[in-house]
Design an enzyme around this catalytic site. Structure first.
Site, PDB file in Angstrom:
ATOM      1  N   ASN A   6      10.516 -45.307  -5.258  1.00  0.00           N
ATOM      2  CA  ASN A   6       9.375 -44.588  -5.882  1.00  0.00           C
ATOM      3  C   ASN A   6       8.817 -43.897  -4.814  1.00  0.00           C
ATOM      4  O   ASN A   6       8.507 -44.164  -3.864  1.00  0.00           O
ATOM      5  CB  ASN A   6       8.453 -45.932  -6.123  1.00  0.00           C
ATOM      6  CG  ASN A   6       6.982 -45.230  -6.982  1.00  0.00           C
ATOM      7  OD1 ASN A   6       6.675 -43.994  -6.349  1.00  0.00           O
ATOM      8  ND2 ASN A   6       6.573 -45.986  -8.019  1.00  0.00           N
ATOM      9  N   HIS A   9       3.939 -41.942  -2.990  1.00  0.00           N
ATOM     10  CA  HIS A   9       3.373 -41.687  -1.841  1.00  0.00           C
ATOM     11  C   HIS A   9       3.842 -40.493  -0.915  1.00  0.00           C
ATOM     12  O   HIS A   9       3.186 -40.288   0.066  1.00  0.00           O
ATOM     13  CB  HIS A   9       2.986 -42.864  -1.300  1.00  0.00           C
ATOM     14  CG  HIS A   9       2.500 -43.954  -2.113  1.00  0.00           C
ATOM     15  ND1 HIS A   9       1.384 -43.677  -2.852  1.00  0.00           N
ATOM     16  CD2 HIS A   9       2.881 -45.203  -2.610  1.00  0.00           C
ATOM     17  CE1 HIS A   9       1.130 -44.397  -3.507  1.00  0.00           C
ATOM     18  NE2 HIS A   9       1.816 -45.636  -3.649  1.00  0.00           N
ATOM     19  N   HIS A  42       5.498 -42.092 -10.773  1.00  0.00           N
ATOM     20  CA  HIS A  42       4.088 -42.356 -11.746  1.00  0.00           C
ATOM     21  C   HIS A  42       3.510 -41.059 -11.858  1.00  0.00           C
ATOM     22  O   HIS A  42       2.948 -40.818 -10.984  1.00  0.00           O
ATOM     23  CB  HIS A  42       3.562 -43.547 -11.248  1.00  0.00           C
ATOM     24  CG  HIS A  42       2.644 -44.191 -11.845  1.00  0.00           C
ATOM     25  ND1 HIS A  42       1.784 -45.298 -11.792  1.00  0.00           N
ATOM     26  CD2 HIS A  42       1.865 -43.609 -13.297  1.00  0.00           C
ATOM     27  CE1 HIS A  42       1.099 -45.747 -12.668  1.00  0.00           C
ATOM     28  NE2 HIS A  42       1.080 -44.562 -13.805  1.00  0.00           N
ATOM     29  N   ARG A  44       0.359 -40.164 -12.925  1.00  0.00           N
ATOM     30  CA  ARG A  44      -0.789 -40.629 -13.500  1.00  0.00           C
ATOM     31  C   ARG A  44      -1.767 -39.847 -14.263  1.00  0.00           C
ATOM     32  O   ARG A  44      -1.665 -38.713 -14.155  1.00  0.00           O
ATOM     33  CB  ARG A  44      -1.596 -41.400 -12.166  1.00  0.00           C
ATOM     34  CG  ARG A  44      -0.973 -42.480 -11.538  1.00  0.00           C
ATOM     35  CD  ARG A  44      -1.832 -43.165 -10.489  1.00  0.00           C
ATOM     36  NE  ARG A  44      -2.797 -43.875 -11.018  1.00  0.00           N
ATOM     37  CZ  ARG A  44      -2.728 -45.226 -10.832  1.00  0.00           C
ATOM     38  NH1 ARG A  44      -1.960 -45.929 -10.319  1.00  0.00           N
ATOM     39  NH2 ARG A  44      -3.865 -45.876 -11.610  1.00  0.00           N
ATOM     40  N   ARG A  48      -3.245 -38.142  -9.185  1.00  0.00           N
ATOM     41  CA  ARG A  48      -3.602 -38.367  -7.849  1.00  0.00           C
ATOM     42  C   ARG A  48      -2.636 -38.049  -6.923  1.00  0.00           C
ATOM     43  O   ARG A  48      -2.907 -37.721  -5.738  1.00  0.00           O
ATOM     44  CB  ARG A  48      -4.223 -39.651  -7.669  1.00  0.00           C
ATOM     45  CG  ARG A  48      -3.420 -40.880  -7.958  1.00  0.00           C
ATOM     46  CD  ARG A  48      -4.169 -42.113  -7.498  1.00  0.00           C
ATOM     47  NE  ARG A  48      -4.897 -42.514  -8.480  1.00  0.00           N
ATOM     48  CZ  ARG A  48      -5.253 -43.952  -8.462  1.00  0.00           C
ATOM     49  NH1 ARG A  48      -4.905 -44.684  -7.636  1.00  0.00           N
ATOM     50  NH2 ARG A  48      -6.234 -44.098  -9.315  1.00  0.00           N
ATOM     51  N   GLU A  70       7.475 -43.484 -14.551  1.00  0.00           N
ATOM     52  CA  GLU A  70       6.396 -44.719 -14.851  1.00  0.00           C
ATOM     53  C   GLU A  70       5.102 -44.083 -15.521  1.00  0.00           C
ATOM     54  O   GLU A  70       4.902 -42.797 -14.972  1.00  0.00           O
ATOM     55  CB  GLU A  70       5.919 -45.436 -13.743  1.00  0.00           C
ATOM     56  CG  GLU A  70       6.774 -46.361 -13.016  1.00  0.00           C
ATOM     57  CD  GLU A  70       6.277 -46.611 -11.704  1.00  0.00           C
ATOM     58  OE1 GLU A  70       7.336 -47.284 -11.128  1.00  0.00           O
ATOM     59  OE2 GLU A  70       5.171 -46.271 -11.297  1.00  0.00           O
ATOM     60  N   THR A 101      -1.453 -49.992  -9.725  1.00  0.00           N
ATOM     61  CA  THR A 101      -1.134 -50.656 -10.775  1.00  0.00           C
ATOM     62  C   THR A 101      -1.685 -52.131 -10.776  1.00  0.00           C
ATOM     63  O   THR A 101      -0.830 -52.935  -9.847  1.00  0.00           O
ATOM     64  CB  THR A 101       0.336 -50.869 -11.612  1.00  0.00           C
ATOM     65  OG1 THR A 101       0.448 -49.120 -11.351  1.00  0.00           O
ATOM     66  CG2 THR A 101       0.060 -51.071 -12.757  1.00  0.00           C
ATOM     67  N   GLU A 151      10.266 -55.041 -16.635  1.00  0.00           N
ATOM     68  CA  GLU A 151      10.059 -54.935 -15.407  1.00  0.00           C
ATOM     69  C   GLU A 151       9.177 -56.081 -14.981  1.00  0.00           C
ATOM     70  O   GLU A 151       7.868 -55.820 -15.277  1.00  0.00           O
ATOM     71  CB  GLU A 151       9.761 -53.548 -14.752  1.00  0.00           C
ATOM     72  CG  GLU A 151       9.742 -53.688 -13.182  1.00  0.00           C
ATOM     73  CD  GLU A 151       9.556 -52.324 -12.420  1.00  0.00           C
ATOM     74  OE1 GLU A 151       9.804 -51.041 -12.986  1.00  0.00           O
ATOM     75  OE2 GLU A 151       8.800 -52.227 -11.184  1.00  0.00           O
ATOM     76  N   HIS A 190       6.961 -53.906  -7.318  1.00  0.00           N
ATOM     77  CA  HIS A 190       5.363 -53.996  -6.750  1.00  0.00           C
ATOM     78  C   HIS A 190       5.197 -54.965  -5.569  1.00  0.00           C
ATOM     79  O   HIS A 190       5.443 -55.945  -5.778  1.00  0.00           O
ATOM     80  CB  HIS A 190       4.360 -54.290  -7.995  1.00  0.00           C
ATOM     81  CG  HIS A 190       3.243 -53.506  -7.735  1.00  0.00           C
ATOM     82  ND1 HIS A 190       2.243 -53.842  -7.009  1.00  0.00           N
ATOM     83  CD2 HIS A 190       2.684 -52.456  -8.503  1.00  0.00           C
ATOM     84  CE1 HIS A 190       1.282 -53.004  -6.979  1.00  0.00           C
ATOM     85  NE2 HIS A 190       1.365 -51.936  -7.703  1.00  0.00           N
TER      86      HIS A 190
HETATM   87  N1  PXP Z   1       6.986 -50.744 -10.301  1.00  0.00           N
HETATM   88  C1  PXP Z   1       6.147 -50.269 -11.041  1.00  0.00           C
HETATM   89  C2  PXP Z   1       6.073 -50.399 -12.471  1.00  0.00           C
HETATM   90  C3  PXP Z   1       4.869 -49.677 -10.288  1.00  0.00           C
HETATM   91  O1  PXP Z   1       4.006 -49.335 -11.072  1.00  0.00           O
HETATM   92  C4  PXP Z   1       4.883 -49.453  -9.042  1.00  0.00           C
HETATM   93  C5  PXP Z   1       3.859 -48.754  -8.330  1.00  0.00           C
HETATM   94  O2  PXP Z   1       3.758 -47.615  -8.778  1.00  0.00           O
HETATM   95  C6  PXP Z   1       5.982 -50.053  -8.091  1.00  0.00           C
HETATM   96  C7  PXP Z   1       7.090 -50.894  -9.092  1.00  0.00           C
HETATM   97  C8  PXP Z   1       6.269 -49.751  -6.818  1.00  0.00           C
HETATM   98  O3  PXP Z   1       5.345 -50.736  -6.453  1.00  0.00           O
HETATM   99  P1  PXP Z   1       4.983 -50.369  -4.614  1.00  0.00           P
HETATM  100  O4  PXP Z   1       4.531 -49.047  -4.211  1.00  0.00           O
HETATM  101  O5  PXP Z   1       4.084 -51.569  -4.317  1.00  0.00           O
HETATM  102  O6  PXP Z   1       6.371 -50.655  -4.034  1.00  0.00           O
END
Ligand code: PXP
Length: 242
Positions: A6, A9, A42, A44, A48, A70, A101, A151, A190
């Site tokens: 992901n 960030h 994602h 959003r 952001r 996402e 989330t 998921e 997550h």
């Molecule tokens: N899976 C989903 C559905 C998420 O919303 C997120 C956060 O955007 C992640 C995985 C990744 O989470 P993390 O950034 O805590 O690894």
């Protein structure tokens, strides 16, 4: 087992200054080179981190591995997904004030709307996963509305301490087994980090993990290529695939 990286960030750092660097699309290519099996982002509603323009550039650039978008289950996001055509959409709940989330999508509560949303996405050749708490009735509801995968939210496991860690792990194991028995693909994600990923990666029924924050956080010290490589190695070790 597959690793979805992901990249949100990377964009969070860029948006802190509203400038052009670091570029999440460049990050996606580095992650791909380092062994990522999928790029996850994602978009959003408050934009952001990832911006609409990033989504278009990601779709034009990431062709070798799947692109997983996402998104909140809204009309706006549905239209963007149909236009951009990610390989998969993961439906997530979204609240404006949350830092990330917070919980899984309540599929049971939104069954009628989600059935029609998923129908439209699938008509457009986009696979759909629901991001849910590891709860059997949410898995059943996801199957009923036509999702291709679930998921499982690993946030409670990641935040647990003491004997609760094992308790949360067992919940995820049980849900993963239940999902597979019912014939739906099972993913998880997550809050997973270099220290807590292996017990989750060892769960045979889980096909894919999506990990963002820990990889991007550690890339500050190790570089992104190394951060993705180390996470993939831990996952494969847990699966005894190396
Ligand atoms: N899976 C989903 C559905 C998420 O919303 C997120 C956060 O955007 C992640 C995985 C990744 O989470 P993390 O950034 O805590 O690894």
């Amino acid at each position: 087992m597959k690793l979805g990286v992901n990249i949100d960030h990377i964009a969070t750092i860029r948006e802190a200054r509203k400038t052009y660097e670091p570029d999440p699309v460049k990050g996606a290519l580095i992650a791909q080179d380092a062994g990522a099996d999928q790029i996850t982002f994602h978009l959003r509603e408050d934009r952001r981190h990832i911006q609409d323009e990033d989504v278009i550039r990601l779709r034009c650039t990431i062709k070798r591995i799947p692109l997983n978008m996402e998104m909140a289950p809204t009309e706006e996001m549905k239209l963007i997904a149909i236009d951009v055509k990610p390989d998969r959409v993961t439906l997530v709940p979204e609240k404006r004030q949350e830092i990330t989330t917070e919980g899984g999508l309540d599929v049971l509560k939104m069954k009628v709307y989600l059935t029609s949303l998923i129908g439209e996405l699938k008509e457009n050749d986009i696979k759909v996963a629901t991001f849910i708490d590891p709860v059997e009735k949410q898995i059943d509801a996801s199957i009923e509305i036509g999702a291709d995968a679930v998921e499982l939210h690993t946030g409670e496991y990641a935040n647990a301490t003491g004997s609760n860690v094992q308790k949360e792990l067992e919940r995820i194991k049980k849900a993963a087994k239940y999902g597979r028995e019912k014939g739906i693909s099972v993913f998880a994600g997550h809050g997973l980090t270099y220290t807590n990923v292996q017990p989750i990666a060892a769960i045979e029924e889980i096909e894919e993990l999506n990990i963002g924050h820990s990889i991007i956080a550690n890339s500050v010290f190790w570089g992104l290529h190394e951060a993705v490589y180390r996470m993939k190695k831990l996952i494969l070790e847990a699966r005894k695939q190396v």
